[in-house]
Design a protein around this motif. Sequence first.
Motif, PDB file in Angstrom:
ATOM      1  N   GLY A  58       0.789  -1.222   0.000  1.00 50.70           N
ATOM      2  CA  GLY A  58       0.000   0.000   0.000  1.00 50.70           C
ATOM      3  C   GLY A  58       0.820   1.270   0.000  1.00 50.70           C
ATOM      4  N   GLN A  59       2.131   1.166   0.101  1.00 51.34           N
ATOM      5  CA  GLN A  59       2.997   2.349   0.170  1.00 51.34           C
ATOM      6  C   GLN A  59       3.466   2.761  -1.222  1.00 51.34           C
ATOM      7  N   SER A  60       3.485   4.053  -1.475  1.00 49.70           N
ATOM      8  CA  SER A  60       4.009   4.618  -2.718  1.00 49.70           C
ATOM      9  C   SER A  60       5.283   5.396  -2.415  1.00 49.70           C
ATOM     10  N   ILE A  61       6.257   5.265  -3.293  1.00 48.89           N
ATOM     11  CA  ILE A  61       7.525   5.969  -3.144  1.00 48.89           C
ATOM     12  C   ILE A  61       7.818   6.718  -4.438  1.00 48.89           C
ATOM     13  N   ALA A  62       8.101   7.998  -4.325  1.00 44.53           N
ATOM     14  CA  ALA A  62       8.535   8.798  -5.465  1.00 44.53           C
ATOM     15  C   ALA A  62      10.053   8.698  -5.548  1.00 44.53           C
ATOM     16  N   ILE A  63      10.549   8.154  -6.630  1.00 49.76           N
ATOM     17  CA  ILE A  63      11.979   7.916  -6.805  1.00 49.76           C
ATOM     18  C   ILE A  63      12.553   9.013  -7.697  1.00 49.76           C
ATOM     19  N   ASP A  64      13.448   9.788  -7.128  1.00 44.79           N
ATOM     20  CA  ASP A  64      14.056  10.909  -7.837  1.00 44.79           C
ATOM     21  C   ASP A  64      15.283  10.407  -8.584  1.00 44.79           C
ATOM     22  N   ASP A  65      15.057   9.888  -9.769  1.00 45.46           N
ATOM     23  CA  ASP A  65      16.131   9.354 -10.590  1.00 45.46           C
ATOM     24  C   ASP A  65      16.808  10.498 -11.345  1.00 45.46           C
ATOM     25  N   PRO A  66      18.117  10.399 -11.625  1.00 48.08           N
ATOM     26  CA  PRO A  66      18.796  11.477 -12.353  1.00 48.08           C
ATOM     27  C   PRO A  66      18.187  11.782 -13.718  1.00 48.08           C
ATOM     28  N   VAL A  67      17.594  10.768 -14.352  1.00 46.60           N
ATOM     29  CA  VAL A  67      17.019  10.969 -15.684  1.00 46.60           C
ATOM     30  C   VAL A  67      15.581  11.441 -15.596  1.00 46.60           C
ATOM     31  N   GLU A  68      14.778  10.751 -14.790  1.00 43.03           N
ATOM     32  CA  GLU A  68      13.383  11.132 -14.643  1.00 43.03           C
ATOM     33  C   GLU A  68      12.847  10.625 -13.310  1.00 43.03           C
ATOM     34  N   THR A  69      11.902  11.333 -12.754  1.00 38.97           N
ATOM     35  CA  THR A  69      11.263  10.925 -11.510  1.00 38.97           C
ATOM     36  C   THR A  69      10.084  10.017 -11.830  1.00 38.97           C
ATOM     37  N   PHE A  70       9.988   8.913 -11.099  1.00 38.61           N
ATOM     38  CA  PHE A  70       8.852   8.025 -11.284  1.00 38.61           C
ATOM     39  C   PHE A  70       8.370   7.532  -9.927  1.00 38.61           C
ATOM     40  N   THR A  71       7.177   6.958  -9.925  1.00 42.50           N
ATOM     41  CA  THR A  71       6.554   6.485  -8.687  1.00 42.50           C
ATOM     42  C   THR A  71       6.395   4.973  -8.735  1.00 42.50           C
ATOM     43  N   VAL A  72       6.639   4.318  -7.608  1.00 45.70           N
ATOM     44  CA  VAL A  72       6.406   2.880  -7.494  1.00 45.70           C
ATOM     45  C   VAL A  72       5.516   2.641  -6.284  1.00 45.70           C
ATOM     46  N   THR A  73       4.530   1.767  -6.447  1.00 49.15           N
ATOM     47  CA  THR A  73       3.595   1.408  -5.375  1.00 49.15           C
ATOM     48  C   THR A  73       3.568  -0.098  -5.233  1.00 49.15           C
ATOM     49  N   ALA A  74       3.559  -0.576  -3.992  1.00 44.34           N
ATOM     50  CA  ALA A  74       3.536  -2.014  -3.716  1.00 44.34           C
ATOM     51  C   ALA A  74       2.117  -2.449  -3.363  1.00 44.34           C
ATOM     52  N   PHE A  75       1.702  -3.595  -3.936  1.00 41.27           N
ATOM     53  CA  PHE A  75       0.384  -4.166  -3.664  1.00 41.27           C
ATOM     54  C   PHE A  75       0.543  -5.643  -3.302  1.00 41.27           C
ATOM     55  N   ASP A  76      -0.374  -6.117  -2.465  1.00 37.07           N
ATOM     56  CA  ASP A  76      -0.334  -7.513  -2.041  1.00 37.07           C
ATOM     57  C   ASP A  76      -0.477  -8.428  -3.250  1.00 37.07           C
ATOM     58  N   ALA A  77       0.438  -9.413  -3.365  1.00 32.88           N
ATOM     59  CA  ALA A  77       0.425 -10.341  -4.496  1.00 32.88           C
ATOM     60  C   ALA A  77      -0.345 -11.618  -4.198  1.00 32.88           C
ATOM     61  N   ASN A  78      -0.812 -11.803  -2.954  1.00 32.85           N
ATOM     62  CA  ASN A  78      -1.574 -13.000  -2.598  1.00 32.85           C
ATOM     63  C   ASN A  78      -0.800 -14.272  -2.950  1.00 32.85           C
ATOM     64  N   HIS A  79       0.483 -14.258  -2.621  1.00 35.78           N
ATOM     65  CA  HIS A  79       1.350 -15.387  -2.981  1.00 35.78           C
ATOM     66  C   HIS A  79       1.990 -16.024  -1.755  1.00 35.78           C
TER      67      HIS A  79
END
Length: 523
Positions: A71-92
Amino acid sequence: MPKGLPFSVDTWTPCSNRKRHHFLTHAHKDHSQGISTHASFPIYATRLTKTLTLNYYPNLNESLFVDIEIGQSIAIDDPVETFTVTAFDANHCPGAVMFLFEGTFGNILHTGDCRLTPECLQRLPEKYLGKTSREPKCRLDYVFLDCTFGSFSSKMPSKHVGIRQVIDCIWKHPDARVVYLTCDLLGQEEILVSVCQTFGSKVFVDKENNPESFQSLSLIVPDILSQDPSSRFHIFDGFPRLPERAEAKLAEARANFQPEPLIIRPSAQWYVFEDVSSEAEKRKNGQFKEAMKDQFGIWHVCYSIHSSKDELEWALKLLAPRWVVSTTPECRAMELSYVKRHCSYNNLAPDDPLWKLLDIDVEAPFITEDVQEVSISSSPFVPERSSGARSESSQSFVSNEEVSIVSSPGKKPSVTLFGRARLGLSNSTVVYEDLVKPETAYRNEDIEVWSNNEVGLDGNVSEGERDESKSKEVTYSASGLPKGVGENIRKLYRGMHVPVPKPLPSLVDLLNDIKRSKKKFMS
């Protein structure tokens, strides 16, 4: 694979070291293979996945990891471009997550290993979920999909039903003094917890002979563990040689005039891949309703932490992604009807941003109707499947055995992004049917590009070789080129410095040679 993205998922190779961000979906070892050698900062994973992985690889530096929880989102400040990654339960399994990447490169969902039930999908952002008759508000550009059981068409029972069948099987065998549960795999802890709660007894795990299982359970469900070998419930290692070890346990009990132990294997593998008895075949319609006993005395319960084919089809209808790639071997995504209908190059406009994500030059000569199709033989690890119907478009994922492999001509091999997958080819090696022997199979990244004007990797071919290829008629060979193979494949062979083998003589030629020899001898 998409080129130029700054991250990799579950990939630990020299190529993945070029990426600036690394993601680990869960702690199963097939997803962390090579991490102790090729890991680099940062590795995004849940705290539980990090802890389990550090237990498996004690030499790994803990400071490499960055925590990201469900449920957590992280904004990743990459040198080329900023992008967001969010984790969701995989039920695995405990700690397993799916990663949703959002940036100027598009929207990419990597499922890792998962079981996509309705509850699991509903946790994704609503804008990515459509309805039966309506596409989602925002379409995913890519879904990298766990297709482990993508070729298994039967509807699997839920985890809850599987656990209930394990409990029922134990109730039906009250004389069994010892119950062996092959639940040493991460992801089967719910079964052990339910057994302990139902029967009021803890589970014995042999710490010396099964240290990894003991460590994992000690972290996840320590209250159910017992160090007393006289406990009724024991963890039984499922691999290797489970049938032989099960028969030995049963024979030992009979020799000591004791009641036979109960051996239960909660897994979907037996139902999907392994041979079942004729009795099981006769009861095929009811094979998931209760535990089934095989010829070795093992009771099987279908308990799956991966999606079946119908679950994958249902999930893809709701997600409606623009492109699907299997993260499991043998291009199993191509067996899904959604992929056959929608994942075709013909469906993309020339200015579609997906071309850039795929790193394909739309002006290259391969965007034609005569794209070369390459037949891919089945892996020895995977059961044979019936061949699917050919697609209307030769540029589509045409069947479960054939795929059009295309990329921009004249370019160097791309850095892999998610393991060895490339346009649906996810094995680290591919065996070309009737083209190459298994021991000489090529890596996917080596078979980068070819077209009518290109040869192999560097695009160079001499005029002499061209003339030779025109004059030589290739028929067939046990390890060579089959009859009718196109000029592109011969060029690919020469580009890889592999000689084109001479065709074997026909039986008629051999008989004529014998006759000529006899006549010459008689004369």
